[in-house]
Design a protein around this motif. Structure first.
Motif, PDB file in Angstrom:
ATOM      1  N   ALA A  10       0.937  -1.153   0.050  1.00 14.22           N
ATOM      2  CA  ALA A  10       0.009   0.123  -0.050  1.00 14.22           C
ATOM      3  C   ALA A  10       0.756   1.312   0.115  1.00 14.22           C
ATOM      4  N   LEU A  11       2.016   1.295   0.764  1.00 16.18           N
ATOM      5  CA  LEU A  11       2.900   2.471   0.925  1.00 16.18           C
ATOM      6  C   LEU A  11       3.663   2.623  -0.505  1.00 16.18           C
ATOM      7  N   THR A  16       4.289   5.739  -5.345  1.00 15.33           N
ATOM      8  CA  THR A  16       4.434   5.854  -7.014  1.00 15.33           C
ATOM      9  C   THR A  16       3.495   6.737  -7.703  1.00 15.33           C
ATOM     10  N   VAL A  17       2.935   7.468  -6.588  1.00 16.75           N
ATOM     11  CA  VAL A  17       1.871   8.797  -7.283  1.00 16.75           C
ATOM     12  C   VAL A  17       2.892   9.831  -7.522  1.00 16.75           C
ATOM     13  N   ASN A  18       2.510  10.507  -8.655  1.00 15.56           N
ATOM     14  CA  ASN A  18       3.349  11.691  -9.368  1.00 15.56           C
ATOM     15  C   ASN A  18       2.929  13.083  -8.491  1.00 15.56           C
ATOM     16  N   VAL A  19       3.283  13.316  -7.626  1.00 20.52           N
ATOM     17  CA  VAL A  19       2.835  14.447  -6.889  1.00 20.52           C
ATOM     18  C   VAL A  19       4.152  15.294  -6.492  1.00 20.52           C
ATOM     19  N   ARG A  26       8.750   9.129   0.666  1.00 20.31           N
ATOM     20  CA  ARG A  26       9.412   8.025   0.516  1.00 20.31           C
ATOM     21  C   ARG A  26      10.423   7.821   1.538  1.00 20.31           C
ATOM     22  N   THR A  27      11.268   8.785   1.754  1.00 19.81           N
ATOM     23  CA  THR A  27      12.340   8.739   2.759  1.00 19.81           C
ATOM     24  C   THR A  27      11.640   8.595   4.134  1.00 19.81           C
ATOM     25  N   ILE A  28      10.415   9.043   4.417  1.00 18.78           N
ATOM     26  CA  ILE A  28       9.876   8.710   5.645  1.00 18.78           C
ATOM     27  C   ILE A  28       9.603   7.101   5.710  1.00 18.78           C
ATOM     28  N   PHE A  29       8.964   6.753   4.499  1.00 20.54           N
ATOM     29  CA  PHE A  29       8.476   5.356   4.629  1.00 20.54           C
ATOM     30  C   PHE A  29       9.513   4.393   4.724  1.00 20.54           C
ATOM     31  N   THR A  30      10.898   4.798   4.152  1.00 18.54           N
ATOM     32  CA  THR A  30      12.073   3.840   4.522  1.00 18.54           C
ATOM     33  C   THR A  30      12.831   4.140   5.551  1.00 18.54           C
ATOM     34  N   SER A  31      12.355   5.123   6.524  1.00 17.25           N
ATOM     35  CA  SER A  31      13.231   5.477   7.827  1.00 17.25           C
ATOM     36  C   SER A  31      13.376   4.384   8.668  1.00 17.25           C
ATOM     37  N   SER A  32      12.427   3.451   8.651  1.00 15.19           N
ATOM     38  CA  SER A  32      12.784   2.380   9.597  1.00 15.19           C
ATOM     39  C   SER A  32      13.615   1.336   9.423  1.00 15.19           C
ATOM     40  N   THR A  96       9.365  -3.695  -2.519  1.00 11.88           N
ATOM     41  CA  THR A  96       8.231  -3.595  -3.256  1.00 11.88           C
ATOM     42  C   THR A  96       7.845  -2.401  -4.206  1.00 11.88           C
ATOM     43  N   LEU A  97       8.647  -1.250  -3.822  1.00  6.52           N
ATOM     44  CA  LEU A  97       8.613  -0.144  -4.763  1.00  6.52           C
ATOM     45  C   LEU A  97       9.637  -0.369  -5.941  1.00  6.52           C
ATOM     46  N   SER A  98      10.756  -0.863  -5.541  1.00 10.07           N
ATOM     47  CA  SER A  98      11.610  -1.273  -6.777  1.00 10.07           C
ATOM     48  C   SER A  98      11.074  -2.173  -7.674  1.00 10.07           C
ATOM     49  N   GLY A  99      10.110  -3.191  -7.225  1.00 15.53           N
ATOM     50  CA  GLY A  99       9.569  -4.219  -8.254  1.00 15.53           C
ATOM     51  C   GLY A  99       8.237  -3.417  -8.929  1.00 15.53           C
ATOM     52  N   ILE A 100       7.770  -2.531  -8.351  1.00 12.76           N
ATOM     53  CA  ILE A 100       6.610  -1.608  -9.233  1.00 12.76           C
ATOM     54  C   ILE A 100       7.337  -0.549  -9.967  1.00 12.76           C
ATOM     55  N   GLN A 101       8.447  -0.065  -9.573  1.00 11.67           N
ATOM     56  CA  GLN A 101       9.052   0.675 -10.881  1.00 11.67           C
ATOM     57  C   GLN A 101       9.725   0.054 -11.903  1.00 11.67           C
ATOM     58  N   ALA A 102       9.787  -1.253 -11.836  1.00 16.85           N
ATOM     59  CA  ALA A 102      10.599  -2.103 -12.755  1.00 16.85           C
ATOM     60  C   ALA A 102       9.412  -2.471 -13.669  1.00 16.85           C
ATOM     61  N   ILE A 103       8.132  -2.312 -13.628  1.00 19.22           N
ATOM     62  CA  ILE A 103       7.253  -2.779 -14.619  1.00 19.22           C
ATOM     63  C   ILE A 103       7.190  -1.721 -15.760  1.00 19.22           C
ATOM     64  N   PRO A 104       7.289  -1.894 -16.791  1.00 20.65           N
ATOM     65  CA  PRO A 104       7.411  -1.013 -18.164  1.00 20.65           C
ATOM     66  C   PRO A 104       5.857  -0.103 -17.748  1.00 20.65           C
TER      67      PRO A 104
END
Length: 214
Positions: A10-11, A16-19, A26-32, A96-104
Motif C-alpha cells: 500500500a505504501l 508511485t503517485v506523481n505529486v 518515500r524517505t519517511i517510509f524507508t526510515s525504519s 516492493t517499490l523497486s518491483g513496481i518501478q521495474a514494470i514497463p
C-alpha cells in the motif's frame, strides 16, 4: 507476514503517485530500515510503557484490566507483532517499490488506451508482474518471523503473560542459557531449521505456480 506485505504494498503504491514532494514521503517510509531491531524495540517499549500512556486509549477501548498491552495475554503477542511489522516495513517497502518501478510504463499506457480502470490495471498488470517480488518477500518475511527473538527479549524479557510470547527462538534461548538444557536446545534448533526448510519449500512450490515471470 500478510499484514506486513500488504502495508508495504500500500505504501509503495502511494509512493508511485506523481505529486510534488513525493520523495520526502518515500524517505519517511524507508526510515525504519535504518533502525535496528533492538533500537526499535526500545522505542516501542517506551510507547507501550504505562508511564507514557501512549496506548492507554487502546487499553480502554479493549476493556483490558492491565496497565500495558505487553502485560495481557490477549494483546502481548499482537503488540510485539506490530513492532515487528513496523521494523521490517522499510525493507519491504523498498523491495516492493523497486518491483513496481521495474514494470514497463508502456503496459499501463496500453491498458489505459483500452479503457482499463486503475483497479483493473492493479489487478491484471501490477499484481501479476509484481508476483516474483511478493514471493521473495513472503519467503524472507516468514523466515524472519520464525527467527524473531530480539524484540521479545527487549520488550518483555520472559515468556510473557501465560506464556503468550514464548516463541520458538525464545524457548531455545531459555532452554540453553537459563535452564542449561544444552542438548534439548540444540535439538530444538535442528527442528526449527527443518520447519523453515519444509515451510519454505511448500510456500515456493505453491506460490510459484501463481508467479508470472516477465
Amino acid at each position: 507476514v500478510p499484514l506486513g506485505i500488504v502495508c508495504a504494498l500500500a505504501l509503495a503504491l502511494l509512493a508511485t503517485v506523481n505529486v510534488k514532494g513525493i520523495g520526502f514521503f518515500r524517505t519517511i517510509f524507508t526510515s525504519s530500515i535504518a533502525i535496528s531491531v533492538a533500537s526499535a524495540s526500545v522505542i516501542w517499549s517506551l510507547i507501550y510503557s504505562p508511564t507514557t500512556r501512549a496506548t492507554q486509549w487502546l487499553i480502554t477501548l479493549l476493556h483490558l484490566n492491565t496497565d500495558s498491552l505487553l502485560q495481557d495475554a490477549r494483546t502481548a503477542l499482537l503488540a510485539v507483532a506490530f513492532t515487528t511489522i513496523w521494523t521490517s516495513l522499510g525493507f519491504n517497502f523498498i523491495v516492493t517499490l523497486s518491483g513496481i518501478q521495474a514494470i514497463p510504463q508502456d503496459i499501463y499506457e496500453s491498458a489505459l488506451i483500452d479503457g482499463a480502470s486503475r483497479w483493473k490495471s492493479f489487478r491484471y498488470i501490477t499484481l501479476p508482474l509484481l508476483s516474483p517480488t511478493l514471493l521473495f518477500l513472503v519467503l524472507i518475511t516468514t523466515i524472519q518471523s520464525f527467527q524473531a527473538f530480539t524484540q521479545f527479549n527487549v520488550l518483555i524479557g520472559n515468556e510473557g503473560p501465560s506464556s503468550a510470547t514464548d516463541v520458538f527462538v525464545f524457548a531455545i534461548f531459555t532452554s540453553f542459557w537459563k535452564d542449561n538444557r544444552y542438548g534439548f536446545a540444540s535439538a530444538m534448533s535442528v527442528v526449527l531449521f527443518l520447519i523453515l526448510l519444509i515451510l519454505t519449500f511448500i510456500q515456493y512450490r505453491l506460490l510459484d505456480r501463481r508467479v508470472h515471470y516477465q
